[in-house]
Motif scaffolding. Structure first.
Motif, short mmCIF file in Angstrom:
data_model
loop_
_atom_site.label_atom_id
_atom_site.label_comp_id
_atom_site.label_asym_id
_atom_site.label_seq_id
_atom_site.Cartn_x
_atom_site.Cartn_y
_atom_site.Cartn_z
N TYR B 162 0.82 -0.93 -0.06
CA TYR B 162 0.21 0.06 -0.09
C TYR B 162 0.77 1.28 0.11
O TYR B 162 0.74 2.40 -0.77
N GLN B 171 -0.36 9.92 -3.27
CA GLN B 171 -1.53 9.87 -2.75
C GLN B 171 -2.54 9.83 -3.82
O GLN B 171 -3.56 10.42 -3.72
N PHE B 172 -2.56 9.15 -4.70
CA PHE B 172 -3.42 8.87 -6.06
C PHE B 172 -3.70 10.20 -6.80
O PHE B 172 -4.85 10.38 -7.43
N CYS B 173 -2.67 10.84 -6.96
CA CYS B 173 -2.91 12.32 -7.65
C CYS B 173 -2.35 12.38 -9.00
O CYS B 173 -2.78 13.12 -9.75
N THR B 177 -2.52 6.81 -11.84
CA THR B 177 -3.37 6.31 -11.05
C THR B 177 -4.59 5.76 -11.81
O THR B 177 -5.40 6.49 -12.47
N THR B 178 -5.02 4.31 -11.72
CA THR B 178 -5.91 4.04 -12.54
C THR B 178 -6.86 3.09 -11.63
O THR B 178 -6.75 3.07 -10.57
N LYS B 179 -8.21 2.68 -12.54
CA LYS B 179 -9.09 1.68 -11.69
C LYS B 179 -8.50 0.62 -11.19
O LYS B 179 -8.84 0.18 -9.97
N PHE B 182 -6.92 1.20 -7.75
CA PHE B 182 -7.97 1.51 -6.72
C PHE B 182 -8.42 -0.16 -6.29
O PHE B 182 -8.40 -0.35 -5.06
N GLU B 183 -8.60 -0.89 -7.40
CA GLU B 183 -8.89 -2.33 -7.34
C GLU B 183 -7.96 -2.94 -6.46
O GLU B 183 -8.31 -3.73 -5.56
N VAL B 185 -5.53 -1.57 -4.22
CA VAL B 185 -5.56 -0.92 -2.89
C VAL B 185 -6.85 -1.69 -2.26
O VAL B 185 -6.67 -2.08 -1.06
N GLN B 186 -8.10 -1.96 -2.72
CA GLN B 186 -9.19 -2.41 -2.14
C GLN B 186 -8.88 -3.84 -1.51
O GLN B 186 -9.07 -4.07 -0.52
N LEU B 189 -6.56 -3.51 1.29
CA LEU B 189 -7.10 -3.19 2.80
C LEU B 189 -7.86 -4.76 3.33
O LEU B 189 -7.83 -4.91 4.44
N GLU B 190 -8.06 -5.62 2.23
CA GLU B 190 -8.67 -6.67 2.77
C GLU B 190 -7.96 -7.74 3.59
O GLU B 190 -7.99 -8.42 4.46
N PRO B 195 -4.62 2.49 5.51
CA PRO B 195 -4.21 4.02 4.98
C PRO B 195 -3.80 5.08 6.04
O PRO B 195 -3.08 5.77 5.74
#
Lengths: 334, 334
Positions: B162, B171-173, B177-179, B182-183, B185-186, B189-190, B195
């Motif tokens: 992460y 920080q995703f700026c 940074t693509t979808k 985020f997928e 990163v999700q 987190l699991e 974060p």
């Protein structure tokens, strides 16, 4: 299909249906001094309603800050003074208290039809209240509802919703950021949100006056209590000298807190004879809201504020430092 | 099951198998002056290998910066001087060129077994090369590979991965940074990534010296060419006065670029008789790499750098401004 808020989404669906069937006109209203989540929620809610055939318009007592204007797109959006009430139904977004919409809006709308918000302190002041305190942003709630109900999210709405989440989580830095946050953001990118374009509009539009105010603030920083407390000041003279506005002081206190070893960061602002104080702690155990309460202020465990009239920085700072000392002594001896 | 990098994951699987079957010892090596993506990749790769029974250790020529130390967890990690080579096989992470691992490491490892990197300029210098230029970070590649192959990601690895993605995307700026970012990163987190804890370790550990350096830099800002160019300087005297190190100058140039209307932000640093210049543009059309090239430097369209020996700020700044003027004239008349 995953549901983020199953029961609440069902409730939202029937509220939407009642607006469509009743052929209602809707004013979507955010809070004074609107921020990214407020503007994002207003834009997305107006567009969502219009996509269902509801005549909706965004209304705010204040103007949209420069760095958020690009996110309006072609969304109908006006300030209170331009608004003509034609039996509009009011929906508030991101307002914990109905007073947050401002006096002018309170007079126009004595009753609120629907209140959508993520503040746990929300007062449930409307006929219908959709308040989800675990959501990182009001835009996160709207994203979840739209995804649950498979409502179309156009690119302008997706970007507005993204901006609300990105700003209200401090670019995914706050503890409110969850895996659902990232899951929803992923969906927003699929609908056309563009994080880099958002960051450019949000963070690459600083006024030179603000940069000079940051400089003056950093030059004022003082370390206290064995470097556990960092205090910075902003004076009337600094505002005058830099041409900065009070909005430009937003976020300055974070510099004071960001220093290694600092437990509490403080900003003391002079505002024509009165004092505004901002307190930020790295850990909720410091309960800066309790310090603020001593001076009639309040807030959260890690972020609190206070306002004192008839005071100067010279007289107020020692009093504040004394209360901070008491609090740190209490916490560290606990 | 979604695959992020199907063919490459298959290749990675067979490379892993060869290490396991060959009972190889592995040194995972990042670049000098390691950043978040370098440390995150090293930590995750070492742990991933160890989870497969491979004796792996992280090695870097330089020490880990203070704000990244917490992300090592209990991962075996040493500096070059502590390393005893026992027929270790070398895997580099986040190194576009093998020289980036540093002279000491080059001497220890004349041959590289595997090179995993996201820089498009990567020279494919290893026996096996996994280079994915569209990935936002080397940690994004490792996340995708681990998810594709359903390799276990423990909480320390999840946090390390992460941190690499969060820092390398600003920080995703950034536009990287693509979808998929985020997928992934999700999923992290699991697996236990946090974060808010990461942000606290990364951004709330500033040295007081760095804050003072920011102040001195902001005080030096000058607007040029109708406010389209903002130039700030850092002098030897400022380093001396604040006690800041050259690492503390990282990111200062972003303040110069962040001002409204500024097209190119510039940092000119004095380093004992030599000059280091950093150029950042808001739009790739300004091709700041071409400006840097005039002085023997280089980089990307929006971010470039240069080094000039035997120069002073006073003599160098007018030359640089003259080249910037030429470039802006060329671009705006195009």
């Amino acid at each position: 299909m995953k549901q983020f808020y199953s029961n609440i989404s069902t409730q939202f669906k029937s509220i939407l249906s009642s607006l469509v069937e009743g052929q209602k006109k809707v004013a979507v209203i955010g809070h004074m001094r609107p921020d990214g989540d407020c503007i994002g929620s207003t834009v997305a809610m107006v567009r969502l309603l219009r996509s269902q055939g509801v005549q909706a318009i965004g209304v705010n007592q204040d103007v949209v800050p420069d760095n958020l204007k690009s996110f309006l797109g072609d969304t109908p959006f006006i300030t209170a003074s331009e608004f003509e009430n034609q039996d509009h139904v009011a929906i508030t977004v991101d307002c914990a208290d109905v007073k947050r919409i401002g006096k002018a809006m309170n007079e126009l709308f004595p009753k609120i039809f629907l209140n959508i918000d993520h503040h746990i302190s929300n007062k449930n002041y409307a006929q219908h209240n959709i308040v989800i305190g675990t959501a990182s942003a009001t835009t996160e709630i709207l994203t979840g509802l739209a995804l649950d109900l498979e409502l179309a999210i156009d690119a302008t709405s997706a970007q507005a919703l993204y901006v609300g989440i990105a700003t209200d989580t401090g670019q995914f830095c706050y503890s409110s950021t969850t895996k659902e946050t990232f899951e929803m953001v992923q969906s927003l990118l699929e609908c056309g949100a563009n994080p880099a374009a958002a960051a450019n509009d949000l963070y690459e539009n600083e006024s030179y006056a603000r940069i000079q105010l940051i400089q003056a603030f950093l030059a004022s920083l003082e370390m206290h209590l064995d470097n556990r407390v960092c205090v910075g000041t902003v004076t009337d003279a600094m505002y005058k000298q830099t041409g900065a506005t009070i909005d430009d002081a937003d976020g300055l206190v974070d510099y004071a807190r960001s220093i290694k070893g600092v437990e509490i960061g403080v900003l003391v602002e002079e505002r024509s004879g009165a004092i505004k104080g901002s307190l930020r702690s790295k850990d909720p155990k410091y309960r800066v809201d309790q310090i603020a309460q001593v001076f009639g202020g309040g807030g959260h465990a890690c972020a609190a504020g206070l306002n004192v009239s008839d005071a100067s920085i010279e007289t107020f700072k020692p009093k504040l430092l004394s209360e901070i000392t008491n609090q740190l002594t209490k916490i560290h001896s606990a």
